[in-house]
Scaffold this active site. Structure first.
Site, PDB file in Angstrom:
ATOM      1  N   SER A   1    -104.318  17.361  11.250  1.00  0.00           N
ATOM      2  CA  SER A   1    -104.276  18.790  11.482  1.00  0.00           C
ATOM      3  C   SER A   1    -105.631  19.220  11.994  1.00  0.00           C
ATOM      4  O   SER A   1    -106.661  18.738  11.532  1.00  0.00           O
ATOM      5  CB  SER A   1    -103.941  19.506  10.178  1.00  0.00           C
ATOM      6  OG  SER A   1    -104.383  20.833  10.241  1.00  0.00           O
TER       7      SER A   1
ATOM      8  N   ARG B   1     -64.730  20.520  44.747  1.00  0.00           N
ATOM      9  CA  ARG B   1     -66.175  20.496  44.463  1.00  0.00           C
ATOM     10  C   ARG B   1     -66.537  21.842  43.871  1.00  0.00           C
ATOM     11  O   ARG B   1     -66.272  22.884  44.489  1.00  0.00           O
ATOM     12  CB  ARG B   1     -67.011  20.255  45.735  1.00  0.00           C
ATOM     13  CG  ARG B   1     -68.507  20.143  45.500  1.00  0.00           C
ATOM     14  CD  ARG B   1     -68.975  18.688  45.388  1.00  0.00           C
ATOM     15  NE  ARG B   1     -68.888  17.995  46.658  1.00  0.00           N
ATOM     16  CZ  ARG B   1     -67.855  17.207  47.020  1.00  0.00           C
ATOM     17  NH1 ARG B   1     -66.826  17.030  46.221  1.00  0.00           N
ATOM     18  NH2 ARG B   1     -67.861  16.611  48.185  1.00  0.00           N
TER      19      ARG B   1
END
Lengths: 446, 446, 446, 446
Positions: free
Chosen positions: A276, A315
């Site tokens: 950290s 399509r």
């Protein structure tokens, strides 16, 4: 092929590098060129185009493509296949120029390239699933008799073992492997249909070219073109979604056991890992963080894939393009979660002592069911429930062990003597079918 | 069992009545009681509880349960299993009262009842999938040679046949049937683990009771309890999601073909069906509407199911309860879409003449590819593309047939004479592999 | 109006009863009839229909509607408005029969009824938000100085106070109230456009009727009909989604603090509440369970609402119907989470002693940053980081207090003497701006 | 800063280049460095760190960062802030090294950088929204009286005008602009809380530094740190979701009107734009394709953001990281849809003649309501409905104009003479409140 040198900022953290490469722009375009080369060869073999045309195309498809030009041209064309075919044609020797992309449509090359990407990703997944399966099987065997508290709704419930918990994780991975095997033959198929899915421009030679092309690419040959039948790719998305959930469950469990307040396990250490910036003493659960992030992000992506199935006619308008960024991201994220899970399980530090300590933290209250079940044959389940509930309340309010509160109860004393109570309050004596369950999960992992 | 008489307002319109019944409150509680009865019988057989206790429980489980009381009590208890067991105990003869729900936990009964609901729903799905498959196969056979325009991105592209389009739909249904078959043995399994998934309270007799119980309920026996391993139920959700997308694609196609501007098909008529309150001449595509609504709503529900996999330890907090309203709704909606799709296909009115009319609407422009492909062997694909593109532009700007514009081009004329052009401009001559594709889809449907 | 007597099984547990009623079938149909009555009155006032026609319609709209017949007829018609208008006409006196639903379309009555439902739900939300705000403000004030450990990534980090944590929750609720206020005037508007959104059948009197009708219903008048512009209803869905997340965060925090292993808070007790069927000693976090369930289920429902915005032309096909079951469920679930959150906060039992105990559980490691920051002015942040990191490692490996490990370090000792260290290791001395933050959150709550 | 030279393959097609830059890795890291520089300056001003330390940091923050090293180091650290601070410190002159990132936590710098990215994106959005608003207002004014058929459920319904349709689109954009204005002050705020959100390490000077820092960055100062209160960022996600739906509706309408079968509008042409690789005559609706793709993909991303609100304690595990790739993608996609929509509207080619042709395509059937409304005062609405319905059926079955079928009906003839019918069958005579509606929408656009 000019490519971006720098990785995307979050990729090394969140994505398996192999899948990152497969699902990159480069990974896509390489496979699109691979399709064009194979198509040329297949068509030459079927007598559709001349052999030297095929040779020229194959050679051209091996050359670099300028990705910046391609990307810019895609913006105008509406997809990358159109300019890629143009660029490929431009770099093909004259003999082949007439026959580049012969009989194919944009979606043929893009979909087949996608299937090739999926195939390669699934291979990576398969390896990592087996790696994870092995790690979980080892862990399950090793901790099969390590008692710990079972928790329901985040409350201490009854004893279980750590190996029983990991057996549950393992069983989920076993099923993922099974699902993968079922899915592969259905989804890894060629896309080849030409402009309206009829292969019209190949006349009678469509089936022959298809067969050859599929074989060259190592793909299956589908019943018919599937430009707007997207269930196959969506099935792979669902696979990712289910798998990520399975991994997320593992990470959730581990992250909860890793809480400072619980301390039963800890992610493996590595230099520079999980530190950290402001709290020097902490070791952050980095892998759990990424797995859980992925489990949070993946359902929405699967929903997009599901929604994009509704494609128009021969399509689709919109829905197909919705897949372009979604499916690769889905595979990228899933791959990262899977790889992190391997690291997580392989490196997990397990604290048996703390597990035992936590098991005892409620002064025997977690053995209440054992007592109740022992009592029930004499008093009935409901009466036993009430008796033990009362004793539990006394134990809590007077801050004493349930063992002591139980011993005080006159009705209970009629049925259970001191020896019986001693045995009842030993957690490892109340593990039921744990061994059978673990054996079954291990058997499936072999 | 006191039950709501009135159907939910949108159910008759949007849900298969069979699934509506299965996935109702009544359907759930009946199966929960069925679990308790079978559990008693299995435990009696395994010697865990007395035979007359089992008999009493079985009798009590056949009696009515007041749903209002149950629902109200669930609010306090946090789930319906706790008060249901209490109510069942209260209506059990004394001999059985002590042994109701013996060794089981709330989630055992709720999950197993859910699996029984899923089983019965999947049976309905299976029937309707076969019905739809048959209808689509018939339609495909009947219209295999009916020419129509193929459309890509909503633009006229190339000729195809209506049977080719329905073959694509059919192939999707074929795969749905295949997926269902693969999924069933994995997901239709018993849930039985007791409070922490160890079956602790059954001592050594857990496996025997499990085996017996699974058999009585007609379910598989899982490797181990899966209280917080939700991939099985999520897999059924994904199945619904994929199927609904497949149906949504069909409905989208049909709704577009049903446009007043297109008029190629129309939903079947029925008295009172699809009328408009203000436009007396309209016939609304009611079935398409519902199928598309479902295809819009289902992805979000699947996402919820995927997200709910991350469940803590031995019983999850929140995520399990997230399934309660989501999965039944998912099955309800999917069932309605499937049933509507059967009706839709079986009743569809097809207008061959309009299909042909639309095919010719662009004055031959849709045959451009045929010309280009015929030209390409002489000029190369790119040059052919340019030549035909120019002719097309002329055809459009001068509002003449492409056939005429093509005939004017000197370069083209060198390669293609009048006879060649006549043949090229006949749509049915440019259908490529349509027959092969249709045959393959039909073969899989048998 | 014949209505289902029995509540839906999970409603009492998961839904605010007021919202359950508003968002029921009955709630919808009542408001649809209310629209028809108001429409008749508005049209009479504007001179579009005779006054006695309006009277007859208003009277008829007050009578019961058979919900079963309505539901069944909806299935054929495709929505409930068509048969409802027919049924209403049938029960209208002759004077009014010709003028029922005059000039309106199905979606006008359904959408306006929906807006009226939303309005009434938002009123319930508003009340509960203020109730929750008050409870959180009180709690924040009361525990503003109660020290507890702050946790990041589920690891102990630095001290904070319980009031600081609740101030964060409160600030979220403050913003929810603000958002609600902004949204209301935009979304609570009439829908009235007739068949194609032009109010054609009212000729020139459309605007006058609209104005009157909106006023009668207490709704705003929109710029124009919004049949296929769904951003308003979707905005309410997003509001629900954001709010549920805010509540979910609260519930997640509380459920983690409620873990047996943490024990800092506990849900309030109530007879029969949160008991476990098999573990008599447990008190299950029922409210957290439901709030978290809702937070898991709501995002998918919001996604559906967002997706359903893409509606065609003057009336959508599919996407509008996708809202029908989704938005009511969204409001139902959100209402339940909000109500549970009120109960949860008002009844929460807080264990200050355990908070303090947990704060000290890491032997001072959580004060590492305080030491580091005190050290940094002398050594620089990075060097301070390294020094404290080393001391922390020693404290962990030798199992001693960080205070002791720090005291041993020669370099640190140069800069921080014993008194300084004593002060540094007092958690309440290291709370920074907590008071300022809390005051600001409380100020916004007034 | 070493950066990837090549754009992502689909970015030029799908993303606004400005937003692509803002939401890139480079865009993030630049703003993170900007935060660190401003923090140093603010802390120097508040007397927390020396002035020359701040100077050194500001200078260092202007230097390049190696993105490959940063990305690789992020993988170990778990986020990019930790290694970035380390790299920044390493390139800071000694005077500043001790004070880099002073008092801040990883999430402070990442969240504030995100807010700065959001701010810059919203500015781009704002510009494009106004551009779109202007284009739509112009179009609405221009075509306000251009009659076209209104379509409901994809069926011809009643006449409307093209300007009425675009007024609906415009009104949606007007509301988007309104929402943006409301949202901005709430969401564009600083994140600054230190490790546990208390600013503990700044002692009493936290508020002063915060104020200064917010001002320097041009952001608002929030009530308190919001590390795990994510409603602000989620609100921006919802804004994107609603806006994309609004744009999707526009694109759906246009794509349907662009169908070869409808031909009422066409996307503007550009060299190389929208060509088909195999069908030289086609002009593909590229912009509609991308807008609809985005509208399909965005809801799932918003769902992820909503789900990620449930974050633990003072720093979440998993859910925060779920935002990292999701929110930027959401903004990227939304930006592309918005930019495409500007291009689409500005370039749209409108075919008034075809609109008129289509309006007449149903031989007057679309005027049925006009006739019915005219008839209803004489016969009642229901009887009128039946009469016109019959005439419509005759018109359809005999393939004659409705005008003719109506004229044949003896009952109708009693009420409507030839002149009345002539007027009734003129579409522009039946446009109701269209003018009022258009004026109102235009007024809001000013």
């Amino acid at each position: 092929m000019m490519m971006s040198a720098a990785p995307a900022l979050f990729d090394p953290l969140m994505v398996d590098p192999k899948v990152s490469a497969i699902m990159s722009d480069h990974g896509l375009v390489t496979r699109m060129l691979g399709f064009e080369a194979a198509l040329a060869r297949a068509e030459a073999k079927a007598g559709v185009i001349p052999a030297d045309a095929a040779k020229a195309i194959v050679m051209a498809a091996a050359k670099d493509i300028d990705m910046t030009i391609l990307a810019t041209a895609s913006a105008l064309a509406g997809n990358p296949a159109i300019p890629l075919v143009r660029m490929l044609t431009a770099q093909t020797a004259e003999a082949g120029q007439r026959h580049v992309h012969w009989g194919a449509t944009s979606q043929d090359v893009m979909d087949t390239a996608l299937v090739l990407q999926i195939r390669d990703c699934l291979e990576v997944f398969s390896g990592n699933l087996e790696r994870l399966q092995a790690a979980l099987a080892t862990m399950t065997q090793q901790y099969r008799a390590t008692p710990m508290i079972g928790r329901t709704l985040l409350q201490h419930a009854l004893p279980t073992t750590f190996g029983m918990k990991t057996a549950g994780w393992l069983a989920g991975i076993n099923r993922a492997i099974e699902r993968l095997a079922e899915m592969v033959p259905r989804v890894l198929v060629l896309q080849f249909g030409g402009a309206a899915g009829t292969l019209a421009s190949l006349g009678a030679r469509g089936p022959a070219v298809s067969r050859e092309l599929a074989q060259m690419l190592g793909l299956g040959k589908p019943v018919l073109p599937w430009h707007t039948q997207r269930d196959r790719v969506v099935e792979t998305a669902c696979f990712c979604g289910i798998l990520t959930g399975t991994l997320g469950k593992i990470a959730r469990d581990i992250s909860l056991m890793s809480q400072t307040d619980v301390g039963e396990v800890m992610e493996g250490a590595a230099p520079g890992r999980g530190g950290s910036s402001t709290m020097p003493h902490k070791r952050n659960p980095v892998s759990c963080n990424i797995i859980l992030a992925t489990a949070t992000a993946v359902p929405g992506l699967v929903a997009t894939m599901l929604a994009s199935q509704v494609q128009e006619h021969e399509r689709g308008l919109g829905a197909w393009a919705a897949e372009w960024r979604t499916l690769p991201e889905l595979f990228r994220l899933t791959s990262g979660a899977l790889l992190h899970c391997c690291t997580l399980i392989e490196g997990l530090e397990i604290n048996r002592a703390r597990m035992r300590l936590n098991l005892d933290a409620t002064s025997g209250l977690v053995m209440a069911e054992a007592v109740m079940m022992a009592l029930a044959p004499f008093t009935g389940r409901l009466a036993a429930h009430h008796l033990v509930e009362n004793a539990s309340k006394i134990a809590i309010s007077e801050n004493i062990d349930l063992r002591e509160a139980i011993a005080r109860d006159m009705i209970i004393a009629q049925h259970l003597n001191t020896d019986a109570l001693d045995a009842l309050f030993e957690p490892t004596s109340y593990l039921g079918s744990v061994d059978t369950f673990i054996d079954a999960a291990l058997k499936d992992a072999k």
